[in-house]
Every structure is written in C-alpha cells, then in structure tokens.
Design an enzyme around this catalytic site. Structure first.
Site, short mmCIF file in Angstrom:
data_model
loop_
_atom_site.label_atom_id
_atom_site.label_comp_id
_atom_site.label_asym_id
_atom_site.label_seq_id
_atom_site.Cartn_x
_atom_site.Cartn_y
_atom_site.Cartn_z
N ASP A 1 37.66 37.13 93.02
CA ASP A 1 38.73 36.45 93.78
C ASP A 1 39.32 35.33 92.93
O ASP A 1 40.54 35.14 92.89
CB ASP A 1 38.20 35.87 95.10
N GLU B 1 40.89 43.37 86.57
CA GLU B 1 40.47 42.56 87.73
C GLU B 1 41.04 43.14 89.03
O GLU B 1 41.44 42.40 89.93
CB GLU B 1 40.80 41.08 87.51
#
Ligand SMILES: Cc1cc2nc3c(=O)[nH]c(=O)nc-3n(C[C@H](O)[C@H](O)[C@H](O)COP(=O)(O)OP(=O)(O)OC[C@H]3O[C@@H](n4cnc5c(N)ncnc54)[C@H](O)[C@@H]3O)c2cc1C
Length: 379
Positions: A240, A363
């Site tokens: 995150d 990611e």
C-alpha cells in the site's frame, strides 16, 4: 480542507527539486544509457534524509512521513525514474516494514545504516509462477532448531543484487495461500543467497532488476519479521505504501513530460508560428496538466491517510491507477508533440515514455488496481 502544502512540506519539496535539478538531471540520460546503478547519487541523497525518510529520528532517519516522501519522490522522478524507483524501494518497501513490524533489535540493527544509505533494502515477493497472484508463492522457509532454511526463486527483484538486506516472503506452513506465508529479513551475504544476472529492460535501465535464489539459505530465527504465518499481511500493507511511491514516481515522469512539451511547443515553429499556438497542441497540454493535478490530489490524500494510520487500501490503489495511467498518457502525448524529434534519443521524452511503461506493471498492475478498487466499492 486545506489544499496548500505546509511551510515544512514546501521546504522539503524545494530541497528535493534543487537536488534533482542540480545533481540528478545532468547525469540521468547517461546513467540510463549505460545501465549504471546510481550509487553516487545515493551517497549525495543520504545526507538530505532521502534514504530514510520514514525512519524515526531516534534511529538516525529523517522522521518524516509518506506525504514528505511522496513530494521527494515526485521531484527525483522528474529528473530520473531509475534513481526514483531506487529510493522508492529503499523507503517504502525496504525500511517501512521494519519500522512497522520490526523488533527493537531489528530496528537498531538495520535502520540507522539504511538511513545513511550504507545499507540498501529490497523486497522479494514475486516468483516465476506468481506475480499478480502473490499468495500462490512457493518459496519455503523450513524451521530447523533456532534457524530457518530458505529455498526457492524470486523474480525481477529491484536492486536485489545491490541490497544488503532483502525482505523475503516464504511459506512456513502447508496452510493454503496467504495463511502459510512468513516474512524474513535476509542479509544478502548469507551463504545460499544467490543474485542472478541483471535483466535487460525497456526502461528504468539504471535501476537493477535481478532474479534471486535461495539454496538452503540458513537464517537465524531472529530474521523473522512479525509473526510466523502472518507475513502476507506485511506484504500487502507494505505494498500500500509502495503504491503511493509508484504513484509519486508516475507524477514525476508526467511532470517531466509536460515541462518538456511546453518548452518544445513554444520553440518549434511550423506554418509560421510556434506549434503551441495550435489548439490541437494546447488541448494536449491542458489534458496533461489536468490529469497530473488529479493524480497529485489522489496521491497526497493516500499519503496523508497512511500517515494518519487509517485505512488507505482503496486510496493507494486509486492513486496508483490514476497516476500511472497519467504518466503513460503524458509520455505518449509528449512524444507526439515533439514529432520526429520525440522519437530520437537526443530529446528526453523517449526515455520518459520507456520509463512510464513500468508504472502500470510493478507493485500491482493496472488491472489489479482496478480489481482492488472494485472489491472495495462492491464490499
Ligand atoms: C522492472 C520490474 C521490477 C520489479 N520489482 C519487483 C520487486 O522489487 N519485488 C517483487 O516482488 N516484484 C517485483 N516485480 C514484479 C512485479 O510486481 C510483477 O511483474 C507484477 O506484479 C505483475 O506480475 P506478473 O509479471 O507475473 O504478471 P501476471 O500476474 O502474469 O499478469 C499478466 C497480465 O495478466 C493480468 N492479470 C493477472 N491477473 C488478473 C486478474 N485477476 N484480473 C485481470 N487481469 C489479471 C495482469 O494485469 C497482466 O496484464 C518487478 C517487475 C518488473 C518488471
């Protein structure tokens, strides 16, 4: 609501901008062309606090947060996306899990040297057989007395060959998928840690990307980060933050595209006037600017929520989705505005276009960000 950056944040932004303009921009093309890892730039970035932005001051870090990190990453990536991802991984994926989940002993052992840039961090989740479906990973860590023995292969690990420590995810039980995964801090001089050859990439060519293998790599039990079998939560919460880092990288690339396009469109004359006079070019510039500002708002919001330690899973994914697609949009338009010149290595926009491409892949791909966002809103 306050849309202005504080005085402190503006100063951090200005420091990063000056550093990027003075130290990084002049060497960025050459580093990229030669695929040279930016060691020298890291040495210069460390005294400014850029290698340990999130590390508390008591461990030698800058003691700042994710908003400050985002501002710094935007400026660095404006000059060089390879240096940008190196620092994003160092801060978001390297130091942040140790800060959040590390024991006092682990923090004291690693964070001060990471803050000075002496110790580079990397993050190893992906494997040949699992990328988007990260919980399907197969690397193992077998308990052996007061040690764990790691075996398996990790793919495309950013700075895996330059790092002193790698945050590694491996299976410690037969429990299915996410349930049996643990997280380890592996020192790369441990026997059985093998870094493979550098991947030959489309863009971010000064960042190194390698396969790493664990061949009966024996680490002490104290290398476990967080609790056994609870590692997948660490992987996801770290990502995150990483997504906010890549959103910032994307904004930096997009801003570089816009700046180059404004300059070129004012200089290049066709049909007797600078091409900036044509509405078709103006619309491209207007669209680029608008998407960059929207990306910034989403990214700053996600960073501020992470700093407040409130749920920001949705925010981080929206920030990455918006910013990475913006970087690719702006890069494409920048090359178009430059015409044939945009296709040559004489101008930086071809590098921006190659660099922008990765922001929609690592990611969590664009598709995976949409999946996370949809899951969040559908409940
Ligand atoms: C330069 C570079 C650096 C990297 N650095 C690191 C690193 O430091 N550490 C690390 O652990 N990993 C790293 N990675 C790996 C990266 O995170 C993965 O490449 C990425 O998560 C995608 O996984 P994949 O390549 O296996 O693609 P796949 O998962 O095989 O996906 C292929 C395509 O299918 C789509 N897809 C997959 N599943 C779904 C679905 N459910 N719904 C819709 N579409 C789907 C994807 O979006 C993509 O378009 C890096 C990769 C690169 C290229």
């Amino acid at each position: 609501m306050d849309f202005e950056l504080s005085e402190e944040m503006r100063m951090i932004q200005e420091t990063a901008r000056n550093f990027a303009d003075k130290e990084i921009a002049p060497v960025a093309s050459e580093l990229e062309r030669n695929g040279t890892f930016p060691h020298e730039l890291l040495k210069k970035a460390a005294p400014l606090g850029f290698c340990g932005m999130l590390i508390p001051e008591e461990y030698g870090g800058a003691g700042l947060g994710n908003l400050a990190l985002s501002l710094v990453l935007i400026e660095i990536n404006r000059a060089c996306a390879s240096t940008g991802v190196t620092l994003s991984v160092q801060n978001s994926l390297g130091t942040s899990p140790i800060i959040k989940y590390g024991t006092e002993e682990q923090k004291k052992k690693y964070l001060p040297r990471m803050a000075t840039g002496e110790l580079i961090g990397a993050y190893a989740l992906t494997e040949p057989g699992c990328g988007s479906d990260a919980a399907a990973l197969t690397a193992t860590a077998r308990k052996d007395g007061d040690h764990y023995v790691l075996n398996g292969v990790k793919s495309w690990i950013t700075q895996g060959d330059e790092a002193g420590i790698v945050i590694v995810y491996a299976r410690t039980s037969d429990a299915p998928k996410a349930k049996g995964i643990s997280c380890f801090i592996v020192e790369t001089d441990t026997p059985g840690f093998v870094a493979g050859k550098k991947e030959d990439k489309l863009g971010i060519r000064a960042s190194s990307t390698v396969e790493i293998r664990f061949e009966d790599c024996k680490v002490p039990a104290s290398a476990l980060l967080g609790e056994e079998n609870k590692g997948f939560k660490i992987a996801m919460s770290t990502l995150d933050g990483g997504r906010i880092g890549i959103a910032s990288q994307s904004i930096g690339i997009a801003e570089a595209c816009l700046e180059a396009s404004i300059k070129y469109s004012k200089e290049r004359v066709q049909f007797g006037k600078p091409i900036a006079h044509f509405q078709a070019i103006q619309w491209k510039l207007a669209e680029m600017k608008t998407r960059i500002e929207a990306s910034k708002l989403l990214t700053y919001k996600a960073a501020m929520k992470r700093d407040l330690d409130v749920d920001h899973v949705l925010d981080a994914s929206m920030a990455k989705l918006m910013s990475s697609t913006t970087a690719n949009f702006c890069a494409r338009e920048a090359v178009q505005i430059h015409g044939g010149a945009g296709y040559l290595k004489d101008f930086p926009v071809e590098r921006y276009m190659r660099d922008a491409r990765i922001t929609e892949i690592y990611e969590g791909t664009t598709e995976i960000q949409r999946l996370v966002i949809a899951r969040n809103i559908l409940g």
